[in-house]
Design an enzyme around this catalytic site. Structure first.
Site, PDB file in Angstrom:
ATOM      1  N   GLU A  22      -2.243  -3.347  -8.663  1.00 42.42           N
ATOM      2  CA  GLU A  22      -2.969  -4.326  -9.461  1.00 42.42           C
ATOM      3  C   GLU A  22      -2.034  -5.164 -10.324  1.00 42.42           C
ATOM      4  OE1 GLU A  22      -3.637  -1.153  -9.172  1.00 42.42           O
ATOM      5  OE2 GLU A  22      -5.782  -0.716  -9.161  1.00 42.42           O
ATOM      6  N   PRO A  79       8.235   7.550  -0.314  1.00 37.50           N
ATOM      7  CA  PRO A  79       6.979   8.115  -0.818  1.00 37.50           C
ATOM      8  C   PRO A  79       6.341   7.200  -1.845  1.00 37.50           C
ATOM      9  CG  PRO A  79       8.863   9.267  -1.760  1.00 37.50           C
ATOM     10  CD  PRO A  79       9.413   8.319  -0.739  1.00 37.50           C
ATOM     11  N   ARG A  80       5.012   7.154  -1.829  1.00 35.18           N
ATOM     12  CA  ARG A  80       4.300   6.318  -2.796  1.00 35.18           C
ATOM     13  C   ARG A  80       4.653   6.724  -4.220  1.00 35.18           C
ATOM     14  NH1 ARG A  80       2.122   1.407  -3.602  1.00 35.18           N
ATOM     15  NH2 ARG A  80       0.294   1.456  -4.964  1.00 35.18           N
ATOM     16  N   GLY A  90      10.809   0.794  -7.453  1.00 36.93           N
ATOM     17  CA  GLY A  90      11.075  -0.637  -7.481  1.00 36.93           C
ATOM     18  C   GLY A  90      12.053  -1.135  -6.437  1.00 36.93           C
ATOM     19  N   GLU A  91      12.359  -0.318  -5.424  1.00 35.03           N
ATOM     20  CA  GLU A  91      13.316  -0.752  -4.404  1.00 35.03           C
ATOM     21  C   GLU A  91      12.666  -0.956  -3.041  1.00 35.03           C
ATOM     22  OE1 GLU A  91      17.772   0.466  -5.482  1.00 35.03           O
ATOM     23  OE2 GLU A  91      16.639   2.138  -4.606  1.00 35.03           O
ATOM     24  N   ASN A 126      -1.271  -2.033   1.157  1.00 35.43           N
ATOM     25  CA  ASN A 126      -1.279  -3.470   1.408  1.00 35.43           C
ATOM     26  C   ASN A 126      -0.264  -3.859   2.492  1.00 35.43           C
ATOM     27  OD1 ASN A 126      -1.521  -6.211   1.253  1.00 35.43           O
ATOM     28  ND2 ASN A 126      -0.710  -6.411  -0.810  1.00 35.43           N
ATOM     29  N   GLU A 164       2.695  -6.973   2.059  1.00 37.78           N
ATOM     30  CA  GLU A 164       4.011  -6.853   1.438  1.00 37.78           C
ATOM     31  C   GLU A 164       5.117  -6.743   2.483  1.00 37.78           C
ATOM     32  OE1 GLU A 164       2.722  -4.894  -2.870  1.00 37.78           O
ATOM     33  OE2 GLU A 164       3.596  -3.622  -1.314  1.00 37.78           O
TER      34      GLU A 164
END
Length: 436
Positions: free
Chosen positions: A75, A285-286, A324-325, A351, A354
């Site tokens: 989000e 991994p998420r 963040g990578e 999503n 991306e």
């Protein structure tokens, strides 16, 4: 635009709202204890715990203020283009953004830093839905307009905004069949909340219909804000280092994986190595903290990015468990299998736009209900896989035929091209809602 007339259920909604108000007030001591526990586990920031009780982390700036609440990473990424549009249209406007997770806050601040006027963005952690905590928050900040993103429906927060006459919007509104069914015993409370929104943007026609049935009466736009998102960031210097370290090896990616999918992905990596001996699987991994768990499943030493370990030619798997990578790894243009979609996990998908926007061929498991519209947009540009053999059968030809992989990646990039007009429409609506 759909309008719904009065239903005569307002007293029922008020009664249920009062019940929620009482329960939330009673459990507030337990919520304080839980916040401290979460802080000990790194899920909250100790210095920011007062913000979770509605206390401001800094003064309110003078002038117009629009508040956006986006809970987690997805989000927060989605609203960045809207923030950019708001900042660009009014140099006196400040944007307050509240997040519900530490990761969401970190990603937001990283993305916003690239926007012109980013100094006018204020990040705070959202107050928990305790009456006096949300009242304290709303009275202090008193935004000219407020927008809740996707499914952030909190009765006390919405009630506090109504009491202070703050115009409310629901942006990228999402409601699944399961969620709507879950509200069946409190349908009039749901109707009371949804009727509070003066402007509603639904993520899809299906979401719009479910929101309408739930009580939303001002559905003015049906679009997915994630269609406006820019490509994920990537550090060019780190990308050059990554390419040098991989030395041209054939690579594929299992991205945003969840518990229940690891065994399938590991099995697929083994099958792929039988056909392409130097193939390397990057598992992202998420939740990066799961890197340890995934590594332990293999029963052998697996290099982990979080430990600054790089794979050598004997390694068939590299766990990329950093924050963040993802954009860095997508920049390789390698085939991507998106997680939270394979049999064995909770499901819902992630999503696909991306990786698609970065030129990656896309595959996913069958559980993609949360992103049905995005997958429909990609059409045959996204493959459906269910088993380790399915994954291997899709990956192996792409690693053996790089030209085919590049063509699929180019097709995905074209199909997923961003639509900046969506962010413009949302920004205009929020400013109009706040009388700007």
């Amino acid at each position: 635009m759909t309008r719904i007339r009065g239903t005569g259920q307002e007293p029922c909604g008020a009664l249920l709202g009062a019940g929620w108000w009482g329960v939330a007030a009673l459990v507030s001591p337990l919520l304080r204890m839980n916040l401290r526990r979460r802080a000990r586990h790194g899920k909250e920031i100790v210095a920011c715990l007062p913000q979770r009780r509605g206390m401001p982390g800094q003064p309110r700036p003078p002038g117009p203020l629009i508040w956006l609440h986006a809970s987690s990473v997805g989000e927060n990424v989605a609203i960045v283009p809207v923030i950019g549009q708001l900042l660009a249209t009014d140099p006196s406007l400040h944007v307050l953004v509240t997040t519900g997770t530490v990761t969401g806050a970190e990603v937001l601040l990283t993305r916003v830093a690239a926007l012109p006027g980013h100094a006018r963005v204020i990040q705070q952690f959202a107050p928990l839905d305790v009456p006096r905590w949300v009242r304290r928050f709303v009275r202090f900040w008193h935004p000219d307009a407020a927008a809740l993103v996707e499914s952030e429906l909190w009765p006390n927060l919405i009630a506090a905004c109504r009491q202070q006459r703050i115009p409310l919007a629901l942006v990228n509104g999402r409601m699944s069949d399961r969620s709507l069914a879950g509200w069946r015993r409190a349908r009039c409370l749901l109707r009371r909340m949804l009727s509070a929104f003066g402007w509603v943007m639904a993520r899809s026609m299906e979401d719009a219909e479910r929101l309408r049935r739930g009580g939303a009466s001002h559905i003015d736009l049906v679009a997915d804000l994630k269609d406006a998102a820019l490509p994920l960031p990537c550090d060019p210097a780190m990308l050059a280092t990554l390419r040098h370290r991989l030395a041209g090896r054939p690579v594929w990616i299992a991205a945003s994986t969840h518990p229940g999918e690891d065994a399938t992905i590991m099995a697929a990596a083994g099958l792929i190595r039988q056909a392409v001996p130097d193939a390397l699987a990057l598992i992202i991994p998420r939740h990066p903290a799961r890197g340890v768990e995934i590594a332990s499943m293999a029963g052998a030493a697996i290099p982990r990015r979080a430990l600054d370990q790089w794979p050598d030619m004997d390694d068939g798997v590299w766990i990329c468990d950093t924050l963040g990578e993802t954009g860095l790894f997508y920049s390789l243009g390698a085939p991507v299998v998106l997680g939270n979609s394979l049999p064995g996990c909770a499901g819902g998908g992630h999503n696909p736009t991306e990786p698609a926007r970065m030129g990656c061929p896309i595959a996913s498991g069958p559980q993609t209900a949360n992103f049905r519209q995005a997958y429909t947009r990609l059409g045959h540009g996204a493959r459906c896989v269910s088993t380790a053999h399915d994954i291997a059968a899709w990956i192996i030809p792409l690693l053996q035929q790089p030209d085919t992989a590049r063509a699929l990646g180019d097709q995905a990039r074209r199909l997923a091209a961003p639509d900046p007009e969506v962010a413009c429409q949302v920004a205009r609506a929020l400013r109009a809602l706040g009388g700007m």
